[in-house]
Design a protein around this motif. Structure first.
Motif, PDB file in Angstrom:
ATOM      1  N   GLY A  22      -9.557  -3.486  -7.061  1.00 60.26           N
ATOM      2  CA  GLY A  22      -8.726  -2.993  -8.170  1.00 60.26           C
ATOM      3  C   GLY A  22      -7.325  -3.554  -8.129  1.00 60.26           C
ATOM      4  O   GLY A  22      -6.842  -3.964  -7.077  1.00 60.26           O
ATOM      5  N   ARG A  23      -6.668  -3.503  -9.283  1.00 56.93           N
ATOM      6  CA  ARG A  23      -5.437  -4.278  -9.441  1.00 56.93           C
ATOM      7  C   ARG A  23      -4.243  -3.855  -8.603  1.00 56.93           C
ATOM      8  O   ARG A  23      -3.343  -4.640  -8.374  1.00 56.93           O
ATOM      9  N   ASP A  24      -4.192  -2.579  -8.174  1.00 59.53           N
ATOM     10  CA  ASP A  24      -3.024  -2.183  -7.381  1.00 59.53           C
ATOM     11  C   ASP A  24      -3.424  -1.802  -5.959  1.00 59.53           C
ATOM     12  O   ASP A  24      -2.691  -1.114  -5.271  1.00 59.53           O
ATOM     13  N   MET A  25      -4.567  -2.268  -5.506  1.00 55.31           N
ATOM     14  CA  MET A  25      -5.038  -1.892  -4.172  1.00 55.31           C
ATOM     15  C   MET A  25      -4.095  -2.387  -3.080  1.00 55.31           C
ATOM     16  O   MET A  25      -3.726  -1.636  -2.177  1.00 55.31           O
ATOM     17  N   GLY A  26      -3.688  -3.651  -3.174  1.00 58.15           N
ATOM     18  CA  GLY A  26      -2.814  -4.215  -2.147  1.00 58.15           C
ATOM     19  C   GLY A  26      -1.346  -3.865  -2.360  1.00 58.15           C
ATOM     20  O   GLY A  26      -0.596  -3.705  -1.411  1.00 58.15           O
ATOM     21  N   SER A  27      -0.946  -3.682  -3.620  1.00 54.54           N
ATOM     22  CA  SER A  27       0.473  -3.458  -3.890  1.00 54.54           C
ATOM     23  C   SER A  27       0.880  -2.000  -3.743  1.00 54.54           C
ATOM     24  O   SER A  27       1.952  -1.703  -3.239  1.00 54.54           O
TER      25      SER A  27
ATOM     26  N   LEU B  73      -6.040  -7.423   4.838  1.00 56.94           N
ATOM     27  CA  LEU B  73      -6.148  -8.668   4.070  1.00 56.94           C
ATOM     28  C   LEU B  73      -6.063  -8.338   2.593  1.00 56.94           C
ATOM     29  O   LEU B  73      -6.713  -7.392   2.124  1.00 56.94           O
ATOM     30  N   LYS B  74      -5.248  -9.099   1.862  1.00 52.66           N
ATOM     31  CA  LYS B  74      -5.143  -8.910   0.415  1.00 52.66           C
ATOM     32  C   LYS B  74      -5.589 -10.202  -0.264  1.00 52.66           C
ATOM     33  O   LYS B  74      -5.009 -11.261  -0.001  1.00 52.66           O
ATOM     34  N   ILE B  75      -6.586 -10.081  -1.098  1.00 50.92           N
ATOM     35  CA  ILE B  75      -7.124 -11.255  -1.793  1.00 50.92           C
ATOM     36  C   ILE B  75      -6.844 -11.109  -3.285  1.00 50.92           C
ATOM     37  O   ILE B  75      -7.077 -10.037  -3.859  1.00 50.92           O
ATOM     38  N   PHE B  76      -6.358 -12.162  -3.909  1.00 51.70           N
ATOM     39  CA  PHE B  76      -6.266 -12.191  -5.374  1.00 51.70           C
ATOM     40  C   PHE B  76      -7.347 -13.164  -5.824  1.00 51.70           C
ATOM     41  O   PHE B  76      -7.230 -14.375  -5.663  1.00 51.70           O
ATOM     42  N   LEU B  77      -8.444 -12.588  -6.326  1.00 52.30           N
ATOM     43  CA  LEU B  77      -9.604 -13.390  -6.671  1.00 52.30           C
ATOM     44  C   LEU B  77      -9.570 -13.731  -8.157  1.00 52.30           C
ATOM     45  O   LEU B  77      -9.511 -12.834  -8.994  1.00 52.30           O
TER      46      LEU B  77
ATOM     47  N   GLN C  93      -0.953  -8.995 -11.451  1.00 53.81           N
ATOM     48  CA  GLN C  93      -0.190 -10.086 -10.844  1.00 53.81           C
ATOM     49  C   GLN C  93      -0.539 -10.180  -9.368  1.00 53.81           C
ATOM     50  O   GLN C  93      -0.900  -9.193  -8.744  1.00 53.81           O
ATOM     51  N   LYS C  94      -0.431 -11.367  -8.849  1.00 53.81           N
ATOM     52  CA  LYS C  94      -0.735 -11.572  -7.434  1.00 53.81           C
ATOM     53  C   LYS C  94       0.475 -11.133  -6.636  1.00 53.81           C
ATOM     54  O   LYS C  94       1.581 -11.594  -6.889  1.00 53.81           O
ATOM     55  N   CYS C  95       0.305 -10.184  -5.683  1.00 58.73           N
ATOM     56  CA  CYS C  95       1.494  -9.803  -4.918  1.00 58.73           C
ATOM     57  C   CYS C  95       1.775 -10.882  -3.870  1.00 58.73           C
ATOM     58  O   CYS C  95       0.897 -11.670  -3.495  1.00 58.73           O
TER      59      CYS C  95
END
Ligand code: C5P
Length: 235
Positions: free
Chosen positions: A135-140, A148-152, A199-201
């Motif tokens: 989901g879009r705000d999982m890493g941010s 690990l944060k992936i922007f796929l 957006q990619k963090c």
């Protein structure tokens, strides 16, 4: 010595792989397969927004009533079990997978107090041996200390072709040009919104899947996870 004092407030020894990216990028499929490979739990955060919107509709709450929605989200009776979603003790089935459900989810997802109210529930999925969160705000926002944060991502053209194939395989009618237009419009809307925009963090690692099969994308996430995980962590 109290080791917990060494941890930042958000820190947890339970690893999280956060996978974010635009719609139709295949992140849900990749995230679920990575979770299966590692024996980790899987959080489909989009489904949480979808089921919240459904619960609101059941309760007769308007999708722009932020106060009532936040209150509802705080006491949501939802259970995820083996790919099934239960709302108030009843299976929701395909009701959360429809286009209307996605639109309703995207409406309520723009309300900050509703997002805030769903945080604790989402974080409750972080259980040993680990979690893959999609989901879009999982890493941010939800798991800022993710291992690990992936922007796929993939180009709009490739995503449109994938969705087109998927629909054809299901025997549904589809128009490639129309799908491409929808994807481009949704990208623009998702990127422009003020709360949790697409957006990619800065600390996320980009994975472009234009030239990758699903299996290759899964393997690449696993490779990056093995390279990133702190020593002593499970798997
Ligand atoms: O991923 P999915 O299509 O199921 O998500 C439904 C909607 O929920 C998305 O269009 C997005 O607006 C919202 N969403 C969100 N934050 C997440 C997951 C989903 O805002 N972490």
């Amino acid at each position: 010595m109290n080791h917990s004092s060494l941890l930042t407030p958000h820190s947890s020894p339970i690893p999280v792989i956060a996978i974010d990216g635009p719609s139709a990028s295949g992140k849900g499929t990749v995230a679920a397969l990575v979770a299966r490979e590692l024996g980790f739990h899987y959080l489909d955060s989009g489904a949480i927004y979808r089921v919240t919107a459904l619960a609101a509709q059941h309760a007769g709450i308007a999708l722009d009533d932020e106060t009532a929605l936040a209150e509802l989200a705080g006491k949501l009776n939802v259970r995820f079990d083996n790919g099934e979603i239960w709302l108030n003790g009843e299976k929701v089935g395909e009701a959360v997978r429809t286009e209307e459900s996605g639109n309703a989810a995207s409406k309520i997802a723009s309300l900050p107090r509703l997002r805030e109210a769903l945080l604790a529930f989402q974080r409750s999925f972080r259980k040993a041996p680990g979690l893959v969160a999609d989901g879009r705000d999982m890493g941010s926002v939800v798991f800022p200390d993710a291992t690990l944060k992936i922007f796929l991502t993939a180009s709009a053209g490739v995503r449109a072709e994938r969705r087109y194939k998927q629909l054809m395989e299901k025997g549904m009618r589809a128009n490639l040009a129309r799908i491409l237009q929808d994807i481009q419009q949704r990208d623009a809307r998702d990127s422009a919104r003020s709360v949790a925009p697409l957006q990619k963090c800065a600390d996320a690692s980009l994975l472009d899947t234009d030239a990758l099969t699903i299996a290759a994308a899964v393997n690449e996430v696993l490779r990056r996870y093995q390279a990133n995980r702190p020593p002593g962590v499970w798997n």
